[in-house]
Structures are given as C-alpha cells and as structure tokens.
Design an enzyme around this catalytic site. Structure first.
Site, PDB file in Angstrom:
ATOM      1  N   ASN A   9       0.860  -1.178   0.000  1.00 25.26           N
ATOM      2  CA  ASN A   9       0.000   0.000   0.000  1.00 25.26           C
ATOM      3  C   ASN A   9       0.900   1.233   0.000  1.00 25.26           C
ATOM      4  OD1 ASN A   9      -1.826   2.027   0.510  1.00 25.26           O
ATOM      5  ND2 ASN A   9      -2.364   1.330   2.578  1.00 25.26           N
ATOM      6  N   LYS A  11       0.062   4.236  -0.275  1.00 18.22           N
ATOM      7  CA  LYS A  11      -0.603   5.410   0.322  1.00 18.22           C
ATOM      8  C   LYS A  11      -0.370   6.642  -0.559  1.00 18.22           C
ATOM      9  CE  LYS A  11      -0.282   3.209   4.778  1.00 18.22           C
ATOM     10  NZ  LYS A  11      -0.179   3.316   6.231  1.00 18.22           N
ATOM     11  N   HIS A  97      -9.426   0.935   4.752  1.00 19.65           N
ATOM     12  CA  HIS A  97      -8.182   1.159   5.482  1.00 19.65           C
ATOM     13  C   HIS A  97      -8.457   2.090   6.663  1.00 19.65           C
ATOM     14  CE1 HIS A  97      -4.163   2.488   6.493  1.00 19.65           C
ATOM     15  NE2 HIS A  97      -3.738   1.384   5.905  1.00 19.65           N
ATOM     16  N   GLU A  99      -6.956   4.536   7.787  1.00 19.59           N
ATOM     17  CA  GLU A  99      -6.788   5.961   7.492  1.00 19.59           C
ATOM     18  C   GLU A  99      -8.033   6.517   6.811  1.00 19.59           C
ATOM     19  OE1 GLU A  99      -3.035   5.460   5.510  1.00 19.59           O
ATOM     20  OE2 GLU A  99      -2.151   4.909   7.442  1.00 19.59           O
ATOM     21  N   GLU A 169      -5.217  -4.942  10.560  1.00 15.28           N
ATOM     22  CA  GLU A 169      -4.219  -3.909  10.793  1.00 15.28           C
ATOM     23  C   GLU A 169      -4.535  -3.163  12.085  1.00 15.28           C
ATOM     24  OE1 GLU A 169      -2.223  -2.717   6.859  1.00 15.28           O
ATOM     25  OE2 GLU A 169      -4.041  -1.529   7.035  1.00 15.28           O
ATOM     26  N   GLY A 175       2.510   2.359  10.777  1.00 17.35           N
ATOM     27  CA  GLY A 175       3.464   3.454  10.613  1.00 17.35           C
ATOM     28  C   GLY A 175       4.142   3.891  11.898  1.00 17.35           C
ATOM     29  N   SER A 215       3.548  -1.953  10.417  1.00 19.50           N
ATOM     30  CA  SER A 215       4.998  -2.005  10.651  1.00 19.50           C
ATOM     31  C   SER A 215       5.601  -3.380  10.353  1.00 19.50           C
ATOM     32  CB  SER A 215       5.328  -1.555  12.073  1.00 19.50           C
ATOM     33  OG  SER A 215       4.884  -0.223  12.275  1.00 19.50           O
TER      34      SER A 215
END
Ligand code: PGA
Length: 252
Positions: A9, A11, A97, A99, A169, A175, A215
C-alpha cells in the site's frame, strides 16, 4: 486453497515518475526471487495506476487501487469509480483502510456499498479491519474486529468470499514501528477466521487469505508469517523500497 499474498500500500507517496521506477524495481526483483506460491500486489495512488499497469504487463505483479467510490458514476467530484479501476487493469482494491475510516469518515455501511460495487465490477477486495489503541487497552480488540468483519462481510454470499481478502491492521501498529507480536496477530486472525466460518462455513474460512498489516518489515515478517492463520501482509512503509518489499515476500 488458501493463497499467500503480500500487498504494498503506497498510500499518498511517490510522484508518477518515482512510482513508475518503484514498480519497475519491484517487477525486476520479483522476477529474481518471488516464490511461486506468493502473490505480489502493489497499490499505488490513482494517478499512477495507468502507467504502473503498463510496467506490470507480463510480470508476476498484480495491481490494486487503494479505494473506490461508493457510486457507479456521475456527479461525484473527485471520486474514482470501480469501472475506471478495472479499465486500467486493476485486479484488486483495498477498502476500509483505517486511514480512510479515521480521516475520511468511511463507515461500515459505506464499505458494504463499495464492496458490492467492487465485486460486481469483478474486482477483488482487500478489506481492512483493526482496533485502535484505546480499544486495545480497553480489551475490546476482539469485539471491534468481529463487528467490523460481520458488518461488512455478512451482507455477502459464500461465493463472494472467494474474491475477498481480509487485512488485520491494528491502528496502533500502522506506521509507528510498533508491530503486533506474532501471538497478538495470530489470535486475532484466528478470531476473524472463526467469524467467517460462523456465517460461510469451515471450507470458505479455511480458504480465506488473512493478511497482517502494521509495521511489517523483512526483520519481523518471518515470525508473523509462520503463524498458522497469517497468510501474508499488507505493507505500507516497507513497500516503498523494492528490496524491503521483496524481502517480506520471501519470508514465508
Ligand atoms: P505500515 O502501514 O506498514 O507503514 O505500518 C501498513 C498499512 O497501513 O497498510
């Protein structure tokens, strides 16, 4: 048969020329070392899909979008429809996702719509689920992930599940450099598989690919992928370097 998948991904990273170069690097490395039983997927930004699709032609690397619109077409400024994605050669789209859930108000209801449109268009869906730090600390992680999985997938058929991949996730691991331990990830993956089994039966659940994300890097992928319910990874930061990305894909 359960498929092992490593998906990158990207992003909102790389310009188009940088993304095209990254795709070329991934294709070259995949030709050298990608194991035959692992499917490699890249999910660049929308602007990159067309030129990246050209790079991927004839390679072992599959193309995904990071999101799609919740309408088929029309007056939805700034949105990208499923038919647009298939027309540039996308095989997958990531949906839900964290985000998108956190910053763009993506709800489970919207995800049902998007999943429906994506599947109807012939796209495969990588559906993301995962708890945030507060939910983990309150001991609600199983409940959160169970609810997210049921709220979206229970609206679909067992046949549809062949076109769905789930990515667990944990938001606190994305991240942040903080990975879930292999045990923490495994117990949630097993829970997700049981939620799938409850509605669609053991065979469908057993065939479902469930990815870990957060991560994940070459140094921890091996331990994660050794767990019996972890079938690969959804990779953010480490997908931006072909060497790291393939380092993960060769960790099974
Ligand atoms: P990360 O992101 O690997 O950079 O933690 C994973 C993801 O958000 O898909």
């Amino acid at each position: 048969m359960r498929k092992f998948i490593v998906a990158g991904n990207w992003k909102m990273n790389t310009t188009v020329p940088e993304g095209v170069q990254l795709a070329k690097d991934v294709v070259a490395k995949a030709a050298e070392c990608l194991p035959a039983n692992v499917e490699l997927v890249v999910a660049p930004p929308f602007t990159h899909l067309f030129p990246v699709a050209e790079v991927l032609k004839g390679s072992k690397v599959h193309l995904s979008a990071q999101n799609c619109a919740d309408h088929v077409k029309g007056a939805y400024t700034g949105e990208v429809a499923v038919d647009m994605l298939t027309s540039v050669g996308c095989e997958y789209t990531i949906l839900g996702h964290s985000e998108r859930r956190q910053y763009y108000g993506e709800t489970d209801e919207k995800l049902v719509e998007k999943t429906k449109l994506a599947l109807e268009a012939g796209l495969k869906v990588i559906l993301c689920v995962g708890e945030n730090l507060d939910e983990r600390e309150a001991g609600k992680h199983f409940d959160v992930v169970t609810a997210q999985t049921k709220n979206v997938l229970y609206n679909f058929s067992a046949e549809d599940m062949a076109k769905v991949v789930i990515a667990y996730e944990p938001v606190w691991a994305i991240g942040t450099g903080k990975t879930a331990t292999a045990e923490q990830a495994q117990e949630i993956h097993a829970c997700i598989r049981s939620v799938v089994a409850e509605k669609f039966g053991a065979k469908v659940a057993d065939d479902m690919t469930i990815l870990y994300g957060g991560s994940c890097k070459p140094s921890n992928a091996k331990e994660l992928f050794a767990q019996k319910d972890i079938d690969g990874g959804l990779i953010g930061g480490a997908a931006l370097k072909a060497e790291d990305f393939l380092g993960i894909a060769t960790s099974f």
